[in-house]
Design a protein around this motif. Structure first.
Motif, mmCIF file in Angstrom:
data_model
loop_
_atom_site.group_PDB
_atom_site.id
_atom_site.type_symbol
_atom_site.label_atom_id
_atom_site.label_comp_id
_atom_site.label_asym_id
_atom_site.label_seq_id
_atom_site.Cartn_x
_atom_site.Cartn_y
_atom_site.Cartn_z
ATOM 1 N N ALA A 273 45.690 35.664 36.462
ATOM 2 C CA ALA A 273 46.634 35.928 35.369
ATOM 3 C C ALA A 273 45.955 36.608 34.191
ATOM 4 O O ALA A 273 46.509 37.539 33.594
ATOM 5 C CB ALA A 273 47.284 34.617 34.921
ATOM 6 N N ASP A 274 44.760 36.168 33.845
ATOM 7 C CA ASP A 274 44.085 36.726 32.673
ATOM 8 C C ASP A 274 43.078 37.806 33.046
ATOM 9 O O ASP A 274 43.091 38.895 32.480
ATOM 10 C CB ASP A 274 43.388 35.606 31.892
ATOM 11 C CG ASP A 274 43.558 35.766 30.394
ATOM 12 O OD1 ASP A 274 44.550 36.381 29.968
ATOM 13 O OD2 ASP A 274 42.698 35.266 29.647
ATOM 14 N N ALA A 275 42.216 37.508 34.007
ATOM 15 C CA ALA A 275 41.141 38.444 34.351
ATOM 16 C C ALA A 275 41.668 39.735 34.967
ATOM 17 O O ALA A 275 41.136 40.815 34.719
ATOM 18 C CB ALA A 275 40.155 37.775 35.303
ATOM 19 N N THR A 276 42.726 39.633 35.756
ATOM 20 C CA THR A 276 43.240 40.811 36.460
ATOM 21 C C THR A 276 44.472 41.412 35.787
ATOM 22 O O THR A 276 44.594 42.634 35.696
ATOM 23 C CB THR A 276 43.587 40.451 37.922
ATOM 24 O OG1 THR A 276 42.402 39.966 38.571
ATOM 25 C CG2 THR A 276 44.111 41.658 38.683
ATOM 26 N N ALA B 243 49.292 48.555 39.074
ATOM 27 C CA ALA B 243 48.646 48.503 40.386
ATOM 28 C C ALA B 243 48.147 47.102 40.702
ATOM 29 O O ALA B 243 48.196 46.662 41.864
ATOM 30 C CB ALA B 243 47.481 49.499 40.428
ATOM 31 N N ARG B 244 47.697 46.379 39.684
ATOM 32 C CA ARG B 244 47.175 45.020 39.898
ATOM 33 C C ARG B 244 48.290 43.996 40.127
ATOM 34 O O ARG B 244 48.012 42.842 40.419
ATOM 35 C CB ARG B 244 46.292 44.606 38.716
ATOM 36 C CG ARG B 244 44.999 45.406 38.605
ATOM 37 C CD ARG B 244 44.150 45.268 39.877
ATOM 38 N NE ARG B 244 42.914 46.039 39.801
ATOM 39 C CZ ARG B 244 42.769 47.281 40.255
ATOM 40 N NH1 ARG B 244 43.815 47.904 40.807
ATOM 41 N NH2 ARG B 244 41.612 47.897 40.161
ATOM 42 N N LEU B 245 49.525 44.434 40.006
ATOM 43 C CA LEU B 245 50.651 43.548 40.320
ATOM 44 C C LEU B 245 50.950 43.500 41.819
ATOM 45 O O LEU B 245 51.842 42.770 42.251
ATOM 46 C CB LEU B 245 51.913 44.002 39.579
ATOM 47 C CG LEU B 245 51.945 43.761 38.067
ATOM 48 C CD1 LEU B 245 53.186 44.401 37.463
ATOM 49 C CD2 LEU B 245 51.903 42.271 37.745
ATOM 50 N N ARG B 246 50.204 44.262 42.614
ATOM 51 C CA ARG B 246 50.487 44.335 44.045
ATOM 52 C C ARG B 246 50.462 42.976 44.732
ATOM 53 O O ARG B 246 51.298 42.687 45.588
ATOM 54 C CB ARG B 246 49.486 45.274 44.728
ATOM 55 C CG ARG B 246 49.685 46.749 44.393
ATOM 56 C CD ARG B 246 48.526 47.574 44.917
ATOM 57 N NE ARG B 246 48.615 48.971 44.488
ATOM 58 C CZ ARG B 246 47.612 49.828 44.529
ATOM 59 N NH1 ARG B 246 46.424 49.428 44.984
ATOM 60 N NH2 ARG B 246 47.772 51.074 44.127
ATOM 61 N N LEU B 247 49.476 42.164 44.375
ATOM 62 C CA LEU B 247 49.377 40.843 45.004
ATOM 63 C C LEU B 247 50.593 39.992 44.663
ATOM 64 O O LEU B 247 51.165 39.327 45.537
ATOM 65 C CB LEU B 247 48.103 40.137 44.551
ATOM 66 C CG LEU B 247 47.891 38.721 45.095
ATOM 67 C CD1 LEU B 247 47.821 38.724 46.624
ATOM 68 C CD2 LEU B 247 46.633 38.094 44.497
ATOM 69 N N LEU B 248 50.992 40.010 43.412
ATOM 70 C CA LEU B 248 52.166 39.243 42.994
ATOM 71 C C LEU B 248 53.423 39.791 43.656
ATOM 72 O O LEU B 248 54.260 39.023 44.160
ATOM 73 C CB LEU B 248 52.304 39.292 41.477
ATOM 74 C CG LEU B 248 53.491 38.534 40.881
ATOM 75 C CD1 LEU B 248 53.392 37.044 41.166
ATOM 76 C CD2 LEU B 248 53.573 38.784 39.368
#
Length: 252
Positions: free
Chosen positions: A130-133, A165-170
């Motif tokens: 949540a914070d680091a990524t 782009a970092r929302l892909r996992l979510l």
């Protein structure tokens, strides 16, 4: 027989946990002080306390960034960052860590996930993700659109794209229609991740909010999270707290 015994033990532990949750409603937080700014990462901490039913904590809500508008804050937190959290002699500056501290110290609570739970690793991963990524690239967008506009416009767009782009996992995780991230229940993993999504509603690039780029399932998840009673109450509390802070300092 072993399976039967194991099930009985699990049922007993669950019953004890539920009893403890009932006993812990209305937890006193008189020794807690949270330094906060509206819509900042400290909202994770405030929201967690409201979900847990912690009462009588001290909330100091300052205009953002407090290191600029409230220089005295540096005497409490040399970093000048938000949140700054005190619980007696314990002092913390990381929002997700504060949430984990609260559920661990003032639990048991359904907001927590225990090491023996199959989702424990996923729970920890989401807390730090949540914070680091997620929040990290947002801070770059925030700085160069709200605090220092025009100084690094190319960085703004680059980090906005990085965040999406970092929302892909979510996005992938939510494709199965789940309501919560882990354990089939609302936890601080949801608080920490959905705050990042909420912040995206307040950050704009080329007159469009970052949240306008969210996938449908991620938008739906966010709307569900921020419709919770404790979240809405947190917004009302921070509004009044900021008003009280400004009035107190105008009177000086």
């Amino acid at each position: 027989i072993k399976n039967y015994t194991r099930n009985i033990r699990q049922q007993y532990k669950s019953a004890v946990r539920l009893f403890s949750l009932a006993q812990n409603s209305g937890i006193s937080g008189k020794q807690i002080t949270l330094w906060h700014s509206p819509h900042s990462r400290s909202l994770r901490c405030l929201w967690t306390m409201e979900e847990m039913g912690i009462r009588d904590y001290n909330l100091i809500t300052m205009p953002f960034p407090p290191r600029v508008f409230h220089k005295d804050f540096l005497k409490a937190n040399i970093l000048g960052t938000i949140p700054y959290f005190e619980d007696g002699d314990s002092k913390m500056t990381e929002s997700s860590a504060v949430c984990q501290y609260l559920v661990s110290k003032y639990g048991p609570t359904s907001l927590d996930v225990q090491p023996q739970d199959p989702d424990y690793a996923s729970y920890l991963n989401w807390l730090h993700h949540a914070d680091a990524t997620l929040t990290f690239p947002q801070t770059i967008v925030l700085r160069y659109t709200l605090q220092e506009p025009g100084r690094a416009d190319s960085a703004v767009e680059d980090y906005a794209k990085w965040y999406i782009a970092r929302l892909r996992l979510l996005d992938k995780t939510l494709e199965d229609g789940r309501k919560y991230l882990v354990g089939d229940r609302f936890t601080i993993a949801d608080i920490c991740v959905s705050f990042a999504l909420y912040l995206g509603q307040h950050l704009k690039v080329n007159d469009e909010t970052l949240s306008s780029r969210y996938k449908p399932q991620t938008k739906a998840y966010l709307e569900d999270m921020i419709s919770r009673e404790a979240f809405l109450k947190s917004l009302a509390i921070q509004k009044q707290s900021l008003k009280d802070f400004k009035q107190a300092h105008e009177a000086k």
